[in-house]
Design a protein around this motif. Structure first.
Motif, PDB file in Angstrom:
ATOM      1  N   VAL A   1       0.865  -1.184   0.000  1.00 54.91           N
ATOM      2  CA  VAL A   1       0.000   0.000   0.000  1.00 54.91           C
ATOM      3  C   VAL A   1       0.899   1.231   0.000  1.00 54.91           C
ATOM      4  O   VAL A   1       1.743   1.396   0.881  1.00 54.91           O
ATOM      5  N   ILE A   2       0.717   2.094  -1.011  1.00 52.24           N
ATOM      6  CA  ILE A   2       1.505   3.319  -1.113  1.00 52.24           C
ATOM      7  C   ILE A   2       0.579   4.503  -0.878  1.00 52.24           C
ATOM      8  O   ILE A   2      -0.322   4.780  -1.663  1.00 52.24           O
ATOM      9  N   GLN A   3       0.808   5.186   0.221  1.00 51.90           N
ATOM     10  CA  GLN A   3      -0.050   6.280   0.671  1.00 51.90           C
ATOM     11  C   GLN A   3       0.564   7.624   0.288  1.00 51.90           C
ATOM     12  O   GLN A   3       1.766   7.832   0.449  1.00 51.90           O
ATOM     13  N   ALA A   4      -0.268   8.523  -0.229  1.00 56.48           N
ATOM     14  CA  ALA A   4       0.192   9.882  -0.553  1.00 56.48           C
ATOM     15  C   ALA A   4       0.085  10.748   0.696  1.00 56.48           C
ATOM     16  O   ALA A   4      -0.992  10.883   1.280  1.00 56.48           O
TER      17      ALA A   4
ATOM     18  N   THR B   1       4.495   5.464   3.052  1.00 56.79           N
ATOM     19  CA  THR B   1       3.925   6.799   2.889  1.00 56.79           C
ATOM     20  C   THR B   1       4.924   7.673   2.149  1.00 56.79           C
ATOM     21  O   THR B   1       6.087   7.788   2.561  1.00 56.79           O
ATOM     22  N   ILE B   2       4.475   8.258   1.033  1.00 55.02           N
ATOM     23  CA  ILE B   2       5.313   9.183   0.275  1.00 55.02           C
ATOM     24  C   ILE B   2       4.991  10.593   0.763  1.00 55.02           C
ATOM     25  O   ILE B   2       4.013  11.209   0.349  1.00 55.02           O
TER      26      ILE B   2
ATOM     27  N   ARG C   1       7.223  10.406  -7.445  1.00 59.41           N
ATOM     28  CA  ARG C   1       6.889   9.307  -8.349  1.00 59.41           C
ATOM     29  C   ARG C   1       7.995   8.253  -8.429  1.00 59.41           C
ATOM     30  O   ARG C   1       7.723   7.045  -8.392  1.00 59.41           O
ATOM     31  N   ILE C   2       9.236   8.706  -8.537  1.00 55.17           N
ATOM     32  CA  ILE C   2      10.344   7.757  -8.683  1.00 55.17           C
ATOM     33  C   ILE C   2      10.472   6.845  -7.455  1.00 55.17           C
ATOM     34  O   ILE C   2      10.583   5.619  -7.605  1.00 55.17           O
ATOM     35  N   PRO C   3      10.450   7.384  -6.213  1.00 51.95           N
ATOM     36  CA  PRO C   3      10.499   6.469  -5.059  1.00 51.95           C
ATOM     37  C   PRO C   3       9.317   5.501  -5.013  1.00 51.95           C
ATOM     38  O   PRO C   3       9.490   4.339  -4.635  1.00 51.95           O
ATOM     39  N   ALA C   4       8.120   5.972  -5.388  1.00 53.95           N
ATOM     40  CA  ALA C   4       6.936   5.101  -5.352  1.00 53.95           C
ATOM     41  C   ALA C   4       7.045   3.967  -6.361  1.00 53.95           C
ATOM     42  O   ALA C   4       6.799   2.803  -6.031  1.00 53.95           O
ATOM     43  N   LEU C   5       7.419   4.303  -7.602  1.00 53.92           N
ATOM     44  CA  LEU C   5       7.546   3.267  -8.621  1.00 53.92           C
ATOM     45  C   LEU C   5       8.748   2.363  -8.365  1.00 53.92           C
ATOM     46  O   LEU C   5       8.696   1.155  -8.645  1.00 53.92           O
ATOM     47  N   SER C   6       9.815   2.915  -7.824  1.00 55.08           N
ATOM     48  CA  SER C   6      10.990   2.093  -7.492  1.00 55.08           C
ATOM     49  C   SER C   6      10.647   1.086  -6.403  1.00 55.08           C
ATOM     50  O   SER C   6      11.053  -0.088  -6.475  1.00 55.08           O
ATOM     51  N   ALA C   7       9.898   1.536  -5.389  1.00 57.32           N
ATOM     52  CA  ALA C   7       9.457   0.618  -4.335  1.00 57.32           C
ATOM     53  C   ALA C   7       8.570  -0.481  -4.917  1.00 57.32           C
ATOM     54  O   ALA C   7       8.662  -1.653  -4.521  1.00 57.32           O
ATOM     55  N   THR C   8       7.722  -0.099  -5.864  1.00 55.16           N
ATOM     56  CA  THR C   8       6.845  -1.073  -6.519  1.00 55.16           C
ATOM     57  C   THR C   8       7.654  -2.121  -7.271  1.00 55.16           C
ATOM     58  O   THR C   8       7.422  -3.332  -7.139  1.00 55.16           O
ATOM     59  N   LEU C   9       8.608  -1.684  -8.064  1.00 53.06           N
ATOM     60  CA  LEU C   9       9.401  -2.611  -8.874  1.00 53.06           C
ATOM     61  C   LEU C   9      10.276  -3.505  -8.003  1.00 53.06           C
ATOM     62  O   LEU C   9      10.452  -4.695  -8.304  1.00 53.06           O
TER      63      LEU C   9
END
Length: 370
Positions: free
Chosen positions: A300-303, A331-332, A347-355
């Protein structure tokens, strides 16, 4: 004595300078690490107000559209991007979104070796509209979204065609995905939720009161009109300005995304209806309460500065996931609702965490036990 004091002074000064150097070095490292783009994701300086030629060429070449029939034979628009990968990602989008908003996301994920599958949920994007007013964000039963999505996933035959399959979702798509994972057998090894709609920002109105008001208003409206009623103050499609928007702090991504509505007017959508809000409040509560039924690893990625949905529902959903120790919550800080359209620093930390999360799944590190 004076010479001794000077020596002590110089030693203390050296220690102080060393301390400040270490602090500065740590801060620099933390900043660089936070913005480290190890996956070579697309950046804002590569974009214009229409994504960019590279992304648009990729989309034109690879995005294959099709339609399927959902609940009550409503036409659902979908897009597949198949470039021969052994891994697949299905994306469940948010309210008032079309597949076109995900061009950059699809490009980035495909560059990491994933085939992509995207769906315009009923009543929005290129899918068939509901009711007499095509601009209304409306649904009769939230479960229709979930059943449509299950039908779509079944049509892809992911287990036959891929070694690993994953589910990504945003906002309303997160509610749909959670209910789908709770109710249906599925082919997904893990799921990522970006700013999931597990509780809506109601401006301080208690959820129980909002449910009564919206259900009652929807019912009363049906007595006098064949068309559903917008929420109070709602209207058909209105062009949005970047200034004071609730979605992203990235002007170029805001323009790229929202310009698609002008380029394709048939995808335009206005405010939600009373019925949509009532159904969504009930669905979000159900998704939170039944989170323990999800048996795959979730992220879960929270804004951090989300003003569209609230953190309370996301926190409760995560707390109720009891069958998987590998569930993760990030939490970003500073990010607005549209994390996937946000500035690079979010965006980059969120997508990097996802990948990284999906990579661990492929390595067999993430496992769930009931």
């Amino acid at each position: 004595m004076k010479k001794k004091k000077n020596i002590i002074y110089r030693v203390n000064l050296s220690i102080l300078l060393l301390f400040y150097c270490l602090i500065f070095e740590s801060f620099t490292y933390a900043t660089e690490n936070m913005l480290k783009n190890s996956f070579q994701l697309n950046t804002e300086n590569e974009l214009d107000d229409n994504f960019n030629p590279k992304i648009n060429e990729f989309w034109e070449k690879n995005a294959q559209s099709s339609r399927l029939l959902g609940v009550n034979n409503k036409e659902i628009y979908t897009v597949s991007i198949k470039t021969g990968s052994q891994k697949a990602i299905v994306i469940s989008q948010g309210r008032n979104e079309s597949i076109l908003k995900y061009k950059e996301v699809a490009y980035d994920l495909n560059q990491q070796g994933y085939d992509l599958y995207l769906i315009d949920h009923r009543g929005q994007g290129f899918s068939e509209r509901l009711g007499t007013d095509r601009y209304q964000g409306h649904v009769e039963h939230f479960q229709d979204y979930v059943d449509d999505f299950n039908h779509y996933v079944l049509s892809l035959d992911l287990q036959k065609n891929y070694q690993q399959s994953y589910l990504l979702s945003h906002s309303m798509g997160g509610t749909i995905s959670a209910l789908y994972l709770e109710q249906y057998q599925h082919p997904f090894a893990a799921s990522v939720f970006f700013s999931p709609m597990f509780s809506i920002n109601l401006g301080g109105i208690p959820e129980s009161i909002a449910s009564i008001i919206t259900y009652s208003s929807a019912e009363i409206c049906s007595w006098f009109s064949d068309s559903a009623c917008y929420i109070f103050g709602g209207s058909n499609f209105q062009k949005k300005s970047f200034l004071d928007n609730d979605f992203t702090s990235s002007k170029v991504r805001f323009n790229s995304s929202f310009n698609t509505f002008e380029q394709h007017p048939e995808t335009q959508l206005g405010s939600p209806t009373m019925r949509w809000v009532a159904e969504s409040l009930s669905a979000a509560e159900q998704a939170r309460e039944n989170a323990s039924q999800i048996t795959i690893p979730v992220l879960v990625i929270q804004a951090g500065t989300d003003s569209v949905v609230t953190a309370d529902g996301q926190n409760e959903f995560y707390k109720n996931i009891k069958g998987c120790k590998e569930a993760q919550f990030i939490t970003i800080s500073g990010a607005k609702h549209e994390i996937l359209l946000e500035a690079d620093k979010y965006r980059i930390p969120a997508l990097s965490a996802t990948l990284n999360f999906l990579k661990k799944s492929q390595q067999g590190i993430l496992r769930c036990t009931k």
